[in-house]
Design an enzyme around this catalytic site. Structure first.
Site: not given
Ligand code: 0X9
Ligand code: ZN
Length: 562
Positions: A188, A268, A403
């Site tokens: 998204r 991810n 981001e």
């Molecule tokens: O959650 C994620 O994979 C990433 N944010 S998103 O809103 N694009 O989905 C951030 C991942 C970065 N790592 C951590 N926050 N630990």
């Molecule tokens: Zn993301």
């Protein structure tokens, strides 16, 4: 989180549950609620909604992490009034940032393009996968010697994962320093593939007009995967705008009196870096074992064709910089994200200074401000992330997750960034990536070029190259390196400043970095020119004169001198 519940009485089979997703999802009257948790009680309540089964149909766009960290969640119209009543009763302040999500979805694209979708690819539009691939093929036809298209794998739904290589000649060279950039791992986050395509265009056009860029691309090619999750991206365009994961076929399990079937893995969370590790305190918040959760980590590390394809390619052609584009919140994230206060040894000497320089260049374009730090410190802990794996396991020197816009302030539509912002985001992000590319070029390619040109090569700061030994010229890069093999705390001066920073009490031990960065003796080292294409670290590992002469053409190690 959106659960596909298949009630036993109504539908018994998994197929039925999957069929129920065959209609386009309408977000008519769904609300985006934005909360700034002001105390621990609010935070705990929001965490319980996120982690445990909630009575409401919620989708967390920004999960709860710490007091003061903005939480964005959408709620179905049927649940909106009870949720709002609940928040009010608990004294939790919130704003309704979007009243009708469907309307926001419709205005994300320019009015004209929503009503009469234009044909063909446009750099100022959100394009379909076919349009993106056709544009890449068109560019390749126009500049066959600059561009190479590489099919790195197939998705669950048999879509091709297409990498465009720009620069560096037509053959693939596993030894050449390179830069990897992927986008769209989360379906998204449409601004990410659009920005990747913008960067493709900058590189291709800049090659002809900017001699510095040309010199750089000749020696440091970019490998760009503009859509890392093609199935998810298309699903998000055609069926459910807010889809995040890939499209792994549904997995069903019995839950008390009903069967639950859900599709998709969060790519991810699927990389082999603390994969599926629980967060502290339990239960896991950044990575879920529930196939219905938006952060489902999959049945095993690298269980998905998309993450396998990326891993295999990167292992074959390890880059010097790894960049993964996401949205949203305007953060330049540095490893590691799996634990708070966990950093690679070169966090404060190399990764963070470069991130700061890059975000300054970004800000200079339109005044857009980015926060810099680890995802765990600035947002929430999450294991199995690709940029953590790239740094921690693959040892890519510079690894980042970006981001993109917007920031999660009072206003702003989160993932639904209007098309008119694509070009400004592209311009500012390119300015930052240019800083990164210049750094890779000067650290990993220029030393060879100087030698090749027959000039007396300048002494090289070996520590800067991540090698044993330092020069007398520049010891700054290594002087603050920490012992290898453990995570370290960033010095107070470089710790993220925008987070809730309780003083660190523990240091989490990991298998972070190899022992290649510890400085040994000081010595002035001059380089001998043996040619141009070998990487210094190989020379150092070999340190055998004959092998060096045979394999490599330049060395700065006195022991390897002729
Ligand atoms: O959650 C994620 O994979 C990433 N944010 S998103 O809103 N694009 O989905 C951030 C991942 C970065 N790592 C951590 N926050 N630990
Ligand atoms: Zn993301």
């Amino acid at each position: 989180m959106r659960l596909a519940l298949c009630l036993l009485a109504a539908c018994i089979s998994a197929a039925a549950a999957v069929q129920s997703q065959d209609k386009q999802h309408s977000y008519r009257n769904f609300k985006l609620i934005r909360i700034n948790p002001e105390n621990d009680a609010t935070l705990a309540y929001l965490k319980s909604l996120y982690e445990e089964e909630s009575p409401y149909t919620l989708d967390f766009w920004q999960p709860p992490s710490h007091v003061g960290g903005v939480v964005d969640l959408t709620v179905a119209p049927s649940d909106a009034s009870s949720l709002i009543r609940d928040l009010s009763a608990r004294g939790i302040h919130y704003i309704v940032a979007i009243h009708d999500l469907q309307k926001a979805i419709e205005t994300e694209r320019a009015v004209a393009s929503w009503a009469h979708p234009p044909k063909g690819f446009g750099y100022e539009r959100y394009n379909s996968l076919d349009e993106i691939y056709n544009e890449l093929k068109r560019l390749k036809r126009e500049r066959p010697s600059l561009i190479t298209l590489i099919d790195i794998g197939q998705t669950h739904e048999n879509r091709t994962m297409l990498v465009v290589k720009i620069g560096g000649g037509q053959s693939l060279d596993e030894d050449a320093p390179s830069i990897w950039l992927d986008a769209g791992i989360h379906a998204r986050e449409w601004i990410a593939p659009a920005t990747a395509m913008f960067i493709v265009r900058e590189l291709v056009e800049g090659y002809e007009t900017d001699p510095k860029l040309q010199a750089m691309l000749d020696h440091v090619p970019f490998y760009i995967l503009p859509v890392m999750n093609p199935d998810g991206y298309e699903h998000s365009r055609t069926m459910d705008r807010m889809w995040r994961k890939n499209r792994r076929p549904a997995e069903c399990h019995n839950k008390e009196w009903h069967t639950v079937c859900c599709r998709g893995v969060d790519l991810n969370r699927n990389f082999d870096w603390y994969w599926a590790a629980p967060t502290v305190p339990l239960p896991a918040s950044g990575s879920s074992s529930d196939s219905c959760h938006d952060t489902y980590h999959g049945p095993a590390a690298f269980s998905e064709p998309e993450s396998i394809a990326v891993r295999d390619f990167l292992e074959a052609y390890p880059p010097k910089a790894f960049i993964s584009l996401h949205s949203y919140s305007q953060m330049w994230l540095i490893p590691f994200g799996h634990r708070r206060r966990s950093y690679p040894p070169d966090y404060s000497s190399a990764l963070r200074p470069l991130a700061i320089r890059a975000t300054k260049a970004l800000e200079a374009i339109h005044g857009t401000k980015y926060q810099v730090g680890t995802g765990a410190d600035l947002m929430y802990e999450a294991s199995g992330g690709s940029h953590d794996w790239a740094k921690g396991a693959l040892k890519v020197p510079f690894s980042y997750l970006i981001e993109l816009r917007p920031r999660n302030t009072l206003f702003g539509n989160g993932f639904l960034l209007p098309e008119r912002e694509i070009i400004p985001v592209g311009n500012e992000t390119w300015a930052a990536i240019r800083v990164l590319a210049d750094e890779v070029f000067s650290q990993f390619a220029q030393p060879f070029l100087r030698g090749k040109a027959g000039k007396k090569p300048e002494p090289i700061a070996l520590g800067k190259l991540g090698l044993r030994g330092t020069s007398t010229e520049d010891t700054t890069a290594t002087s603050r390196e920490q012992p290898s093999g453990v995570d370290t705390e960033a010095p107070a001066s470089v710790r993220p400043t925008t987070v809730n920073t309780a003083e660190p009490t523990t240091t989490v031990a990991t298998t972070a970095e190899a022992a290649t960065v510890a400085p040994t003796t000081l010595a002035t080292v001059t380089c001998e020119d043996y040619g141009s294409y070998c990487r210094l670290w190989k020379v150092f590992n070999l340190c055998d004169r004959r092998a060096v002469q045979k394999l490599c053409t330049l060395t700065c190690n006195p022991q390897c001198r002729v």
